[in-house]
Design a protein around this motif. Structure first.
Motif, PDB file in Angstrom:
ATOM      1  N   LEU A 182      -4.952  45.311   1.082  1.00  0.00           N
ATOM      2  CA  LEU A 182      -5.936  44.274   0.869  1.00  0.00           C
ATOM      3  C   LEU A 182      -5.031  42.680   0.529  1.00  0.00           C
ATOM      4  O   LEU A 182      -5.520  41.759   1.225  1.00  0.00           O
ATOM      5  CB  LEU A 182      -6.460  44.579  -0.402  1.00  0.00           C
ATOM      6  CG  LEU A 182      -7.883  43.679  -0.911  1.00  0.00           C
ATOM      7  CD1 LEU A 182      -8.792  44.261   0.138  1.00  0.00           C
ATOM      8  CD2 LEU A 182      -8.232  44.137  -2.409  1.00  0.00           C
ATOM      9  N   VAL A 183      -4.164  42.700  -0.122  1.00  0.00           N
ATOM     10  CA  VAL A 183      -3.449  41.444  -0.464  1.00  0.00           C
ATOM     11  C   VAL A 183      -2.590  40.686   0.933  1.00  0.00           C
ATOM     12  O   VAL A 183      -2.852  39.613   0.985  1.00  0.00           O
ATOM     13  CB  VAL A 183      -2.596  41.312  -1.696  1.00  0.00           C
ATOM     14  CG1 VAL A 183      -3.408  41.734  -3.067  1.00  0.00           C
ATOM     15  CG2 VAL A 183      -1.354  42.382  -1.485  1.00  0.00           C
ATOM     16  N   LEU A 184      -2.515  41.658   1.518  1.00  0.00           N
ATOM     17  CA  LEU A 184      -1.410  41.155   2.916  1.00  0.00           C
ATOM     18  C   LEU A 184      -2.465  40.600   3.793  1.00  0.00           C
ATOM     19  O   LEU A 184      -2.250  39.877   4.815  1.00  0.00           O
ATOM     20  CB  LEU A 184      -0.761  42.424   3.509  1.00  0.00           C
ATOM     21  CG  LEU A 184       0.805  42.771   2.755  1.00  0.00           C
ATOM     22  CD1 LEU A 184       1.125  44.070   3.404  1.00  0.00           C
ATOM     23  CD2 LEU A 184       1.327  41.694   2.810  1.00  0.00           C
ATOM     24  N   GLU A 185      -3.470  41.131   3.870  1.00  0.00           N
ATOM     25  CA  GLU A 185      -4.850  40.759   4.593  1.00  0.00           C
ATOM     26  C   GLU A 185      -5.384  39.307   4.410  1.00  0.00           C
ATOM     27  O   GLU A 185      -5.493  38.407   5.210  1.00  0.00           O
ATOM     28  CB  GLU A 185      -6.096  41.755   4.661  1.00  0.00           C
ATOM     29  CG  GLU A 185      -6.948  41.427   5.832  1.00  0.00           C
ATOM     30  CD  GLU A 185      -8.241  42.382   5.734  1.00  0.00           C
ATOM     31  OE1 GLU A 185      -8.123  43.670   5.433  1.00  0.00           O
ATOM     32  OE2 GLU A 185      -9.190  41.939   6.017  1.00  0.00           O
ATOM     33  N   GLN A 186      -5.488  39.259   2.928  1.00  0.00           N
ATOM     34  CA  GLN A 186      -5.693  38.040   2.172  1.00  0.00           C
ATOM     35  C   GLN A 186      -4.954  36.756   2.852  1.00  0.00           C
ATOM     36  O   GLN A 186      -5.148  35.670   3.011  1.00  0.00           O
ATOM     37  CB  GLN A 186      -5.690  38.092   0.745  1.00  0.00           C
ATOM     38  CG  GLN A 186      -7.122  38.622   0.222  1.00  0.00           C
ATOM     39  CD  GLN A 186      -7.038  38.759  -1.247  1.00  0.00           C
ATOM     40  OE1 GLN A 186      -5.888  38.362  -2.006  1.00  0.00           O
ATOM     41  NE2 GLN A 186      -8.097  39.489  -1.911  1.00  0.00           N
ATOM     42  N   VAL A 187      -3.272  37.113   2.691  1.00  0.00           N
ATOM     43  CA  VAL A 187      -2.558  36.116   3.001  1.00  0.00           C
ATOM     44  C   VAL A 187      -2.243  36.076   4.486  1.00  0.00           C
ATOM     45  O   VAL A 187      -1.300  35.213   4.994  1.00  0.00           O
ATOM     46  CB  VAL A 187      -1.238  36.094   2.257  1.00  0.00           C
ATOM     47  CG1 VAL A 187      -1.425  36.038   0.805  1.00  0.00           C
ATOM     48  CG2 VAL A 187      -0.616  37.612   2.470  1.00  0.00           C
ATOM     49  N   GLY A 188      -2.969  36.897   5.431  1.00  0.00           N
ATOM     50  CA  GLY A 188      -2.609  36.900   6.899  1.00  0.00           C
ATOM     51  C   GLY A 188      -1.373  37.499   7.212  1.00  0.00           C
ATOM     52  O   GLY A 188      -0.676  37.120   8.175  1.00  0.00           O
ATOM     53  N   LEU A 189      -0.762  38.573   6.467  1.00  0.00           N
ATOM     54  CA  LEU A 189       0.335  39.083   6.933  1.00  0.00           C
ATOM     55  C   LEU A 189       0.241  40.586   7.124  1.00  0.00           C
ATOM     56  O   LEU A 189       1.207  41.402   7.329  1.00  0.00           O
ATOM     57  CB  LEU A 189       1.463  39.058   5.577  1.00  0.00           C
ATOM     58  CG  LEU A 189       2.202  37.712   5.616  1.00  0.00           C
ATOM     59  CD1 LEU A 189       3.461  38.025   4.616  1.00  0.00           C
ATOM     60  CD2 LEU A 189       3.137  37.590   7.015  1.00  0.00           C
TER      61      LEU A 189
END
Lengths: 281, 250
Positions: B121-128
């Motif tokens: 989820l957080v990697l998607e949020q930061v585009g990684l």
């Protein structure tokens, strides 16, 4: 109302399972890191094997070993120094772990560990346990190779009974390394400290020669060897490998582990230790 | 818990390295769901203050509270509500991005399965998301920063500290990270303390704490600081205030 809610939240804290997860995470990271540094594993093995196959072979005829506990008969010099070499692996591994703590501190990774909400003593003990586990793998790899040179315990149980001795020695030496790492500001300085610690500790011990031999040539040096906690780590491992307990060595290693660990925890405590008094942790 | 409390309270904090005073009587607050800027030149004391807030250093004079929890007295409760991105890179370069996040999750007692879900989820949020299995050392400077922000958000903190998070990045990467963090404030009502020496990162409506040589020169909305300093904008106000006697007034 607000105070009650704050107190309730404070009491909630973390349970045993959360602590276990944190512990596993720290051990997992150290193991993974060790896996990425395979040359460290090779060098950790080569060092004692060189001592065993070259040094011990050369000195076999020069250095006689009389019958001393835990041995029931005369033993070859290779057999005598094997426990010392196991302890040597633990010593180098502990100092390597401490070096990586200084490196982590310089690189900033240490901050991640120290700002975890778990108590700092728990984080440091977990890191120590991870280091001791890595040392354990190295010692058993050494024993597997040494087996083919007839260096083995009297029965296979010896491989099991030596395990807690190695772990305790690993924690004691790791705690000492951790304490040293808290006193050292830069990576370069730590290399110097290691030389001042590792070599005197190793040579002024019963790893390579029995203490009665040292006493014959220098009672003072023998006295220093007796004070050296590494001597007692060697003897603890030696007796455990022969399925026996050296209570004196066990007591001293345990006491030294507690003292070094307590000092390391104090040193890493932000309100009492050395670290916060300097800039750039 | 935490509703009535400010996200961060810094009350009368002073700190010295030996005889050198790094911080002197610092007091300010960061409200939940606000973007506050700690503005100061290099050596102003921003990093020292961050070390005190994160309990890397102990606060000897003054108090620091995170959602009402004293950092010295209840460090566990305070730190579990805090996410931090330090000026120095703190990723383990030999681990992959997701391994770095998993390690952080373990340090917060988060179960492995839950950690994997949160990491996605957080990697998607930061585009990684595409770089989740890449070794940290293969990432660009901007990607590393975004990975560190993702990691800092993994345990769902309610206060996020970023110390010179855009230092050493190109203009595009800087703008991207700043936009992302400002977005977090709006979406998640997270309180952010953004330390910087780059005035162009400040917007007129931001709360600003102007730190200089370990002392607060002024604090409040950027526009209000400019007005009080009788300057056209925060940039001119900063120039004017830091020029006065080389020190400042509280």
């Amino acid at each position: 109302m607000r105070g009650a809610a704050t107190a309730a939240a404070r009491r909630r804290g973390y349970g045993f399972v959360s602590y276990a997860r944190c512990f596993n995470g720290i051990v997992w990271r150290e193991t993974l890191r060790y896996w990425h540094q395979r040359e460290r594993f090779v060098s950790a093995l080569v060092r004692p094997l060189v001592w065993l196959f070259i040094f011990a072979a050369g000195f076999r005829s020069v250095l006689g070993v009389s019958i001393i506990p835990p041995y029931d008969t005369y033993v070859l010099y290779e057999v005598y120094i094997a426990p010392g070499l196991m302890a040597m692996i633990v010593l180098f591994s502990a100092m390597q772990s401490s070096l990586s703590m200084v490196y982590d501190r310089e690189m900033g990774n240490m901050r991640l560990l120290l700002i975890s909400p778990f108590p700092r003593w728990f984080l440091l003990i977990s890191k120590l346990a991870a280091g001791a586990a890595v040392a354990l793998v190295q010692v058993y790899a050494f024993l597997a190779i040494a087996y083919f040179w007839e260096i083995e315990p009297p029965s296979p149980w010896g491989y099991l009974t030596v395990l807690p001795a190695i772990l305790l020695a690993g924690i004691m030496l790791g705690a000492l390394g951790m304490l040293l790492s808290s006193l050292v500001r830069q990576l370069e300085n730590f290399a110097g400290i290691m030389n001042f610690v590792i070599f005197p500790m190793f040579f002024a011990s019963s790893a390579l020669y029995p203490l009665w031999r040292v006493k014959e040539s220098s009672p003072w040096l023998a006295f220093i060897c007796e004070l050296n906690p590494f001597t007692h780590a060697v003897e603890l491992i030696r007796f455990a490998f022969y399925e026996r307990t050296n209570l004196g060595a066990l007591t001293i290693v345990l006491a030294a582990a507690i003292v070094f660990l307590a000092a390391a925890i104090v040193a890493y405590d932000p309100s009492r230790g050395m670290l916060p008094r300097r800039e750039g942790l | 818990m935490g509703g009535p409390h400010p996200a961060l309270e810094v009350l009368g904090v002073s700190y010295s390295y030996g005889n050198r005073k790094a911080l002197e009587n610092i007091s300010f607050e960061v409200e939940p769901g606000s973007f506050s800027v700690l503005l100061g030149l290099n050596g102003a004391g921003k990093s020292t203050l961050y070390c005190l807030i994160t309990r890397l250093y102990a606060t000897r004079f003054g108090k620091i509270r995170i959602f009402g929890f004293d950092v010295n007295r209840s460090p566990g409760e305070a730190l579990r509500r805090l996410g931090a991105v330090f000026q120095a890179r703190t990723l383990d370069l030999d681990l992959t991005v997701v391994q770095n996040l998993s390690y952080h999750a373990a340090l917060h007692g988060i179960p492995a399965r839950e950690a994997r879900l949160r990491a996605d989820l957080v990697l998607e949020q930061v585009g990684l998301s595409a770089s989740r299995n890449a070794k940290a050392r293969t990432l660009s400077g901007g990607q590393m920063r975004r990975a560190e922000i993702a990691r800092a958000l993994l345990h769902r903190p309610r206060l996020l500290l970023l110390d010179e998070a855009t230092a050493g990045l190109d203009i595009k990467a800087r703008a991207g990270i700043l936009k992302h963090v400002r977005g977090l404030v709006k979406q998640s009502a997270i309180g952010v303390l953004w330390a910087t020496h780059l005035i162009d990162e400040i917007e007129a409506g931001d709360d600003v704490v102007l730190l200089h040589r370990g002392r607060i020169l002024d604090k409040g909305k950027a526009s209000a600081i400019a007005e009080r300093a009788d300057a056209a904008d925060i940039h001119a106000a900063f120039e004017k205030l830091t020029a006065v006697d080389g020190g400042g007034r509280q």
